[in-house]
Write a protein that holds these residues in place. Structure first.
Motif, short mmCIF file in Angstrom:
data_model
loop_
_atom_site.label_atom_id
_atom_site.label_comp_id
_atom_site.label_asym_id
_atom_site.label_seq_id
_atom_site.Cartn_x
_atom_site.Cartn_y
_atom_site.Cartn_z
N VAL A 279 0.85 -1.20 0.00
CA VAL A 279 0.00 0.00 0.00
C VAL A 279 0.88 1.25 0.00
O VAL A 279 1.81 1.37 0.80
N PHE A 280 0.59 2.15 -0.89
CA PHE A 280 1.33 3.40 -1.13
C PHE A 280 0.47 4.52 -0.53
O PHE A 280 -0.50 4.95 -1.12
N TRP A 281 0.82 4.95 0.71
CA TRP A 281 0.02 5.99 1.39
C TRP A 281 0.75 7.33 1.33
O TRP A 281 1.73 7.54 2.02
N HIS A 282 0.26 8.21 0.46
CA HIS A 282 0.74 9.59 0.40
C HIS A 282 -0.45 10.50 0.63
O HIS A 282 -1.44 10.41 -0.10
N THR A 283 -0.35 11.36 1.61
CA THR A 283 -1.49 12.17 2.03
C THR A 283 -2.10 12.96 0.88
O THR A 283 -1.42 13.32 -0.09
N GLN A 284 -3.40 13.25 1.01
CA GLN A 284 -4.12 13.92 -0.08
C GLN A 284 -3.46 15.24 -0.45
O GLN A 284 -3.04 15.99 0.41
N GLY A 285 -3.39 15.48 -1.75
CA GLY A 285 -2.83 16.73 -2.23
C GLY A 285 -1.36 16.68 -2.51
O GLY A 285 -0.77 17.65 -3.00
N SER A 286 -0.71 15.55 -2.22
CA SER A 286 0.74 15.47 -2.40
C SER A 286 1.14 14.86 -3.74
O SER A 286 2.29 14.50 -3.94
N GLY A 287 0.17 14.72 -4.66
CA GLY A 287 0.51 14.27 -6.01
C GLY A 287 0.39 12.78 -6.23
O GLY A 287 1.13 12.21 -7.03
N LYS A 288 -0.57 12.13 -5.55
CA LYS A 288 -0.72 10.66 -5.67
C LYS A 288 -1.02 10.23 -7.11
O LYS A 288 -0.46 9.24 -7.58
N SER A 289 -1.91 10.95 -7.80
CA SER A 289 -2.27 10.56 -9.17
C SER A 289 -1.05 10.58 -10.08
O SER A 289 -0.86 9.69 -10.91
N LEU A 290 -0.20 11.60 -9.93
CA LEU A 290 1.01 11.67 -10.76
C LEU A 290 2.01 10.60 -10.35
O LEU A 290 2.74 10.07 -11.19
N SER A 291 2.04 10.26 -9.06
CA SER A 291 2.91 9.15 -8.63
C SER A 291 2.48 7.87 -9.33
O SER A 291 3.32 7.05 -9.73
N MET A 292 1.17 7.68 -9.50
CA MET A 292 0.66 6.50 -10.20
C MET A 292 1.10 6.52 -11.67
O MET A 292 1.41 5.47 -12.25
N VAL A 293 1.15 7.71 -12.27
CA VAL A 293 1.62 7.84 -13.65
C VAL A 293 3.10 7.46 -13.74
O VAL A 293 3.51 6.68 -14.61
N PHE A 294 3.93 8.00 -12.83
CA PHE A 294 5.37 7.68 -12.84
C PHE A 294 5.58 6.18 -12.62
O PHE A 294 6.43 5.55 -13.26
N TYR A 295 4.82 5.59 -11.71
CA TYR A 295 4.91 4.16 -11.41
C TYR A 295 4.56 3.33 -12.66
O TYR A 295 5.27 2.39 -13.02
N THR A 296 3.48 3.70 -13.33
CA THR A 296 3.04 2.99 -14.54
C THR A 296 4.10 3.07 -15.63
O THR A 296 4.41 2.09 -16.31
N HIS A 297 4.67 4.27 -15.80
CA HIS A 297 5.73 4.46 -16.80
C HIS A 297 6.92 3.53 -16.51
O HIS A 297 7.44 2.87 -17.42
N LEU A 298 7.33 3.49 -15.25
CA LEU A 298 8.50 2.69 -14.89
C LEU A 298 8.25 1.19 -15.01
O LEU A 298 9.16 0.42 -15.31
N LEU A 299 7.00 0.76 -14.76
CA LEU A 299 6.68 -0.66 -14.85
C LEU A 299 6.97 -1.22 -16.23
O LEU A 299 7.34 -2.39 -16.37
N GLN A 300 6.80 -0.40 -17.27
CA GLN A 300 6.98 -0.88 -18.64
C GLN A 300 8.38 -1.47 -18.85
O GLN A 300 8.53 -2.53 -19.45
N GLN A 301 9.39 -0.76 -18.31
CA GLN A 301 10.75 -1.27 -18.50
C GLN A 301 11.15 -2.22 -17.38
O GLN A 301 11.89 -3.18 -17.62
N ALA A 302 10.63 -2.00 -16.16
CA ALA A 302 11.04 -2.83 -15.03
C ALA A 302 10.50 -4.26 -15.14
O ALA A 302 11.13 -5.21 -14.69
N LEU A 303 9.30 -4.42 -15.75
CA LEU A 303 8.65 -5.74 -15.79
C LEU A 303 8.34 -6.19 -17.21
O LEU A 303 7.42 -6.99 -17.42
N ASN A 304 9.03 -5.63 -18.18
CA ASN A 304 8.86 -6.06 -19.56
C ASN A 304 7.42 -5.92 -20.04
O ASN A 304 6.77 -6.88 -20.46
N SER A 305 6.89 -4.71 -19.93
CA SER A 305 5.60 -4.32 -20.50
C SER A 305 4.40 -5.13 -20.00
O SER A 305 3.74 -5.83 -20.77
N PRO A 306 4.09 -5.07 -18.71
CA PRO A 306 2.90 -5.77 -18.21
C PRO A 306 1.63 -5.03 -18.64
O PRO A 306 1.67 -3.89 -19.10
N THR A 307 0.49 -5.70 -18.47
CA THR A 307 -0.81 -5.04 -18.63
C THR A 307 -1.21 -4.48 -17.27
O THR A 307 -1.13 -5.18 -16.25
#
Length: 1005
Positions: A279-307
Motif C-alpha cells: 500500500v502506497f500511502w501519500h497524504t491527499q494533495g501530495s501528487g498521488k495521481s502523478l505518482s501512479m503515472v510515474f509508477y506505470t511508466h517505470l513498470l513498462q521497463q522494469a517488468l517487460n511491458s505488463p498489462t
C-alpha cells in the motif's frame, strides 16, 4: 569579507566536482558561437560514442534535429526535446546507398559512465539580449539544468529573486530552455527545483540523499545537490520522473521519486511471491495521481511491458484518474483505455499478451463470476485502497441467509494470477484487516506533517458553526447515530440500515427553518470572512441531492445577483424533477462547470456538491469548505483535503462545520502517524489560529506603545482620518531610533495577518479594525523601506483600500499623500512639493531616501560620474542624519536639493541632444572642472556621440569576461580620444574616468 554570490557559485561548482565527479569549465574560456546554447565540443563526440553502430550520416541527422526545431512556443519545443532525451531521436539516413531508419540515443541511460557530465558557470548566450546564467549542468553537451543563485549575505535578494531571473531568461534567451529539463533557484538557505511551467510555489526542495524522510524540515544546499545530481539518480530523474500533463511540465518531488522506486521493487517481489505489492500511502494533495503515472511508466521497463488495470470504485473517480493518465499518454507511450462493461474488460485483456493501461470500476467485477484472465503479467492498481468493500471473505445475512461475497474476493477470482498494489491518500483503519490482506503492508508513508513542511500541501483548520443553526438535542443525537452507521464496516445489513437512516436525516436536515438559518449563516460568513480570501472559491457539501437543490434556491432567493457565482454539481437520475435538469445538466455541463471552478478568474465561486468533487478534484485556490453532511473516516479526510492545495500565499484551508464533525475528525486522526496526531489532531481555529492572532495582536500593540491610533478604529472616522492615521503610524516606526523595531514589526504583523485570514469570523469588530490598522502599516513599511520594487503610490492606495474593504467594510478611495495617483516620480515638482509639506517627517525621509537610492542604483549601471557623485552625497547626508547632526527638516532639505539636482541633470541630456547612454559618456569626458576651457562644447558633444557609436558597433561579449579583449577595447577608446587630442596636458586622470565609464557600459549593456 562577505560570503557573496560568486563565493557561493564556486562552492557549488566544487561540490559538483569533488563529491559528484562532474567535470568543470569556465564559460568564457570555451571558444564558441555565443548564439548557440549547446556545448557542441561535447555533444558531437557523445552522440558518436553512445551510438557506435550508427554511421556518421545518422549522427549528423540527429545533430541537425537537435540544433533546428520547428517554430513553436518554448513549451512545444521543450516537449519535443524531452521526447528526444527520454526515447532517442528518430532519424532517416543513407548508408552504403541504402535509405535506412534508426534511433539515435542522446543519453546512455544503461551505462552511466558513457555520458559526459559537465558543470559550467557564466555561459553567455546572445539572443534577444546578452545573458549569463550562473551555473548550467550539461549532460553530453546538452544544457539540461539552469541554476540561478543569489548571494547568501545580501538581505535584499533571495531565492524568489532567482525565480524572477529565471523567468526573465525564458523571455530573453528562450533557446536555452528548449533543452531544459528543470531549473534550480538557490540562495544557500533555500534551494528548489521546478520546470519551465512551474510557478514559484511549485518549485520544491529535495530533502534527502537516500530516501529517508527523517529530519527533513530544512534542506541544506548540499543535500539538495547530492540528492538530485548523483549521476545515476540524475539520469533516472531525466528519463523517468519528468512528464508533460497537457500544458504543464511536471518534475517529480523527492517523496514521489523514492516512493515510486520502492513500489517498483515491492511489485517485483510480489510477482515472485504472494501477489501483494503493498500500500502506497501519500497524504491527499501530495501528487498521488502523478505518482501512479510515474509508477506505470517505470513498470513498462522494469517488468517487460505488463498489462496494468487501474481500479476505482466510482465512475467519477474513474473519469478523473483516467483524465490524468490521458494527459500523460506521450510519456506513457501508450493510450489508456476505459472499459465500458465487464465483457469489454474481458475483451481488452484477452486481446493482448502484454502492454495496455485499462481503467475499470469495481462494479464490473460484480457482473459475473467468470475469470477475466489468468495471465501473470497483470498489475492491478487500486485507487483509494482503504475502502471497506475490498473484503476477501464471504458473509451471510443472518435474516435472509443470502451469501454476500467480498468484492476483493471477486476481483481475485477474476484475475487470479495478477499482482495487486493499493494507492491511498488516507491511512488504513486499524480495524480494517481486509485491505492488508488484499494488498499487503505499507510500501511508503508520506504523512500530512511532512507534506506541510515540504510545502506540498497546506494545513487544514476547522471552525464550528453548529450553534448558529440552533439544532436541538434530538437532531444532534440523530446525526451522531448517522456517524455510528458510517463507522461500521460496509456489510449488507449496515447498508440497508443506512438507507433507512438517510430518509430520516434528510427530513431533519432539510427542514425549512434549519435550511434558512444555514443559508443565512453561510452567506454572512462567506461575505464577511471568506469572499476576499485568495480567489473567493468555496465549496458547500450538502447532505443529499434534494437538500443541495434547496440550498441553491435559497441562496438565490437571498442573493438574486449570484446566478453566475453559485452552482450545483452532483449526479443526475432518471427520476429527478424536471426543473433540476437545467441546473444539474449532463456530463458536458458538469465538465464545463469544472473548468469554470478551476479558473481563478471565473465568476463561479460557490460550488454546492454532495459526493462529486469530494475526491480527486483539485482547485489550488479553493480555501473554504462549508460542511452540511455527516462524514467520517477516510471519506471525511478526503473531503476536507479539497482545501489543502498549495496556492500562492495561502495560509491554509478552512473547514466550516454545521453538523458537528469535530469528534469524527479526531476519530479519523487515530489512524494517522503520531506526529500528524500531534500537529493536526486539533485543527480548531478557536484553539490554534485565534490564540496565535491574540498573541500577535498584543505584540503589535506593544510595538506601538506611545502612539495613539484610536481614531482609526472610531466608527465615525472617515477614510481620510484613517489614511492619515496609517501614515502617522508608518512615520512613528520610521524614526531613526526604531530601525530594529521596524524590522521586527514587519515580521510580527505578517504573522498577525496570517492568523487573521483563518479566524476573522471569531473576532470582534474592534479586533478586526485594529488588525486592519497594523496590516496597513506593515504593507506601507514593506513597500517604502523594502528594496524589492519601485514604489507606486497608486498601488499602495489600491492595496490599502482593498484591505480596508475586506477587513472593516470601508468604501471610497484611500489616498495617503494627496491626489497624485500616477506613482511617485522623483523628478515631479508637484511630488517634491507634496513631500516637503508632509507632517510625517520620518516618513518623508524614508520616501526620499528610497527614491534617491533607486536612482543612484540606476546610475551605477549606466553613469559612472553621476553614480559616484550622488552616491557620495546621499551617504554623507544620511550619515549626518543618523548621527544627529541634521534634523528631520534639514535632511529633507538636503535630499530635496539632491532630487532637484538629479532632475536638472536628467534634463541636461535633452538640452544637449544626447541620449541617456551618450550623456553618461559626456559626463565622464567633462568630469574635470577645467575641461571646458580647452574645448568647445560642440566638440565634447561630438566626442560623446562618436564614442558611444564606436562601442556599440564593435561590441563583443568577450569584453565582459576576457581580459585580453577588454584591453583591446581600451586601446580602441584611447585611439579615439587621441584623435580629439583628449585630454589636455596634465589631466591624465581624465582618461581613467572615460575608460571606467566604457567598462561600466560594457558590463551592463
Amino acid at each position: 569579507m562577505a560570503f557573496a554570490e560568486d563565493n557561493y557559485e564556486k562552492a557549488i561548482i566544487q561540490l559538483f566536482q569533488d563529491e559528484l565527479g562532474y567535470s568543470y569549465q569556465y564559460g568564457p574560456d570555451v571558444a564558441r558561437d555565443y548564439t548557440e546554447p549547446l556545448y557542441l565540443d561535447e555533444l558531437e563526440p557523445a552522440l558518436t560514442r553512445i551510438n557506435p553502430l550508427l554511421p556518421e550520416g545518422a549522427i549528423q541527422e540527429a545533430l541537425n534535429k537537435l540544433k533546428h526545431f520547428e517554430n513553436g512556443s518554448i513549451l512545444q519545443k521543450n516537449e519535443v526535446f524531452m521526447n528526444y532525451l527520454q526515447n532517442g531521436i528518430e532519424v532517416s539516413y543513407f548508408h552504403d546507398g541504402e535509405h535506412l531508419a534508426g534511433i539515435v540515443k542522446i543519453v546512455d541511460f544503461e551505462n552511466i559512465e558513457n555520458n559526459s557530465f559537465t558543470v559550467i558557470n557564466q555561459w553567455t548566450i546572445i539572443e534577444y539580449s546578452n545573458k549569463r546564467p550562473d551555473v548550467i549542468v550539461f549532460v553530453n553537451g546538452l544544457p539540461v539544468v539552469v541554476f540561478e543563485l543569489k548571494s547568501p549575505s545580501r538581505e535584499e535578494t533571495d531565492a524568489s529573486d532567482a525565480f524572477l531571473q529565471l523567468r526573465t531568461y525564458q523571455k530573453e534567451i528562450p533557446s536555452l530552455f528548449t533543452y531544459n529539463a528543470f531549473c534550480v533557484m538557490s540562495d544557500l538557505a533555500t534551494s528548489k527545483a521546478g520546470t519551465i511551467t512551474a510557478g514559484e510555489d511549485r518549485f520544491m526542495e529535495w530533502k534527502t540523499i537516500d530516501g529517508s524522510y527523517e529530519n527533513t524540515q530544512y534542506a541544506t544546499f548540499d543535500t539538495f545537490i547530492e540528492g538530485m545530481f548523483d549521476k545515476k539518480r540524475f539520469l533516472d530523474i531525466l528519463q523517468n520522473f519528468i512528464c508533460f500533463s497537457n500544458d504543464a511540465k511536471i518534475l517529480a518531488a523527492y517523496h514521489q521519486y523514492f516512493a515510486v522506486r520502492k513500489a517498483i521493487n515491492s511489485t517485483k517481489k510480489a510477482i515472485e511471491t504472494d501477489g501483494r505489492g503493498g500500500v502506497f500511502w501519500h497524504t491527499q494533495g501530495s501528487g498521488k495521481s502523478l505518482s501512479m503515472v510515474f509508477y506505470t511508466h517505470l513498470l513498462q521497463q522494469a517488468l517487460n511491458s505488463p498489462t496494468i488495470v487501474v481500479l476505482t470504485d466510482r465512475n467519477d473517480l474513474d473519469d478523473q484518474l483516467f483524465g490524468q493518465f490521458a494527459k500523460c499518454e506521450k510519456f506513457l507511450r501508450q493510450t489508456p483505455i476505459q472499459a465500458s462493461d465487464r465483457a469489454n474488460l474481458k475483451e481488452l485483456l484477452d486481446g493482448r499478451e502484454a502492454n495496455g493501461i485499462i481503467f475499470t470500476t469495481m462494479q464490473k467485477f460484480e457482473e459475473s463470476d467468470e475469470p477475466l484472465s489468468e495471465r501473470r503479467n497483470i498489475i492491478v492498481m487500486a485507487d483509494e485502497a482503504h475502502r471497506g468493500q475490498y473484503g476477501l471473505e464471504e458473509k451471510v445475512d443472518a435474516t435472509t441467509g443470502q451469501v454476500k461475497i467480498g468484492t476483493a474476493r471477486k476481483i481475485r477470482d477474476s484475475l487470479p494470477n495478477a499482482t495487486y498494489i493499493g494507492f491511498t491518500g488516507t491511512p488504513i483503519s486499524n480495524k480494517d484487516k481486509s485491505t492488508t490482506e488484499v494488498f499487503g503492508n505499507y510500501i511508503d508513508v508520506y504523512d500530512m506533517t511532512q507534506a506541510v513542511e515540504d510545502g506540498a500541501t497546506r494545513p487544514v483548520y476547522y471552525e464550528s458553526r453548529v450553534i448558529h443553526l440552533k439544532l436541538d438535542e434530538s437532531v444532534l443525537e440523530a446525526i451522531d447515530n448517522e456517524y455510528m452507521v458510517m463507522e461500521e464496516t460496509a456489510e449488507y445489513h449496515v447498508i440497508e440500515r443506512s438507507k433507512k437512516e438517510l430518509g430520516r436525516m434528510d427530513s431533519i436536515l432539510g427542514a425549512e427553518q434549519t435550511l434558512n438559518a444555514l443559508v443565512d449563516d453561510i452567506i454572512d460568513h462567506y461575505e464577511n470572512n471568506r469572499a476576499q480570501e485568495l480567489t473567493g472559491k468555496a465549496m458547500i457539501v450538502a447532505y443529499s441531492r434534494p437538500i443541495a437543490m434547496k440550498i441553491y434556491h435559497k441562496i438565490l432567493e437571498k442573493r438574486s445577483n449570484w446566478t453566475e457565482k453559485v452552482g450545483v454539481v452532483m449526479t443526475s437520475g432518471n427520476n429527478d424533477p424536471e426543473e433540476w435538469h437545467d441546473i444539474i445538466g449532463n456530463k458536458s455541463h458538469k465538465d464545463e462547470m469544472a473548468k469554470k471552478f478551476k479558473n481563478d478568474d471565473d465568476p463561479f465561486k460557490l460550488a454546492i456538491v454532495v459526493d462529486m468533487w469530494l475526491t480527486g478534484f483539485d482547485v489550488p485556490s479553493l480555501a473554504t469548505m462549508y460542511v452540511y453532511k455527516p462524514m467520517s473516516g477516510h471519506n471525511l479526510m478526503q473531503a476536507i483535503a479539497r482545501v489543502n492545495r498549495v496556492y500562492k500565499d495561502k495560509e491554509g484551508g478552512l473547514v466550516v462545520d454545521y453538523v458537528g464533525i469535530a469528534s469524527a475528525l479526531k476519530q479519523a486522526m487515530n489512524d494517522y502517524t503520531k506526529r500528524d496526531k500531534g500537529n493536526f489532531g486539533d485543527p480548531n481555529i478557536a484553539e490554534t489560529a485565534l490564540p496565535k492572532f491574540i498573541e500577535k495582536l498584543e505584540v503589535c500593540r506593544d510595538m506601538f506603545h506611545g502612539f495613539d491610533y484610536s481614531k482609526f478604529m472610531d466608527d465615525s472616522a472617515t477614510d481620510l482620518t484613517r489614511a492619515k492615521t496609517i501614515s502617522r503610524g508608518v512615520n512613528f516606526l520610521s524614526a531613526v531610533n526604531k530601525e530594529k523595531d521596524k524590522e521586527e514589526y514587519i515580521k510580527q504583523a505578517l504573522l498577525l495577518r496570517q492568523a487573521l485570514s483563518l479566524c476573522r469570523s471569531l473576532l470582534t469588530p474592534e479586533q478586526r479594525f485594529e488588525a486592519a490598522f497594523f496590516e496597513a502599516v506593515r504593507t506601507l513599511l514593506t513597500r517604502i523601506t523594502g528594496d524589492r520594487k519601485p514604489l507606486s503610490l497608486k498601488e499602495i492606495n489600491q492595496r490599502i483600500n482593498e484591505l480596508l474593504k475586506s477587513s472593516i467594510k470601508s468604501e471610497g478611495v484611500i489616498n495617503l499623500f494627496s491626489d497624485i495617483d500616477t506613482g511617485f516620480s522623483l523628478f515631479d515638482p508637484k511630488f517634491l512639493d507634496e513631500i516637503s509639506k508632509m507632517k510625517e517627517k520620518n516618513l518623508a525621509v524614508e520616501l526620499l531616501k528610497k527614491l534617491i537610492a533607486e536612482q543612484v542604483s540606476l546610475y551605477k549601471r549606466t553613469n559612472l560620474v553621476k553614480s559616484e557623485k550622488f552616491s557620495d552625497m546621499l551617504s554623507r547626508a544620511m550619515k549626518a542624519y543618523l548621527n544627529g547632526m541634521l534634523s528631520n527638516e534639514e535632511v529633507i532639505q538636503e535630499l530635496m536639493k539632491m532630487a532637484k539636482d538629479m532632475a536638472n541633470a536628467s534634463q541636461e541630456g535633452n538640452d544637449l541632444g544626447l541620449t541617456t547612454e551618450e550623456l553618461a559618456f559626456y559626463d565622464a569626458i567633462t568630469k574635470p572642472e577645467a575641461i571646458k576651457d580647452f574645448y568647445e562644447n560642440d566638440e565634447l558633444v561630438s566626442l560623446a556621440h562618436e564614442l558611444t557609436d564606436l562601442l556599440r558597433k564593435s561590441r563583443t561579449v568577450d569584453w565582459q569576461k576576457k581580459e585580453s579583449a577588454r584591453a583591446g577595447m581600451r586601446r580602441m577608446v584611447k585611439r579615439l580620444l587621441k584623435k580629439y587630442k583628449y585630454p589636455p596636458e596634465g589631466m591624465d586622470d581624465a582618461v581613467a574616468t572615460v575608460i571606467g565609464q566604457c567598462e561600466m557600459w560594457v558590463d551592463n549593456s
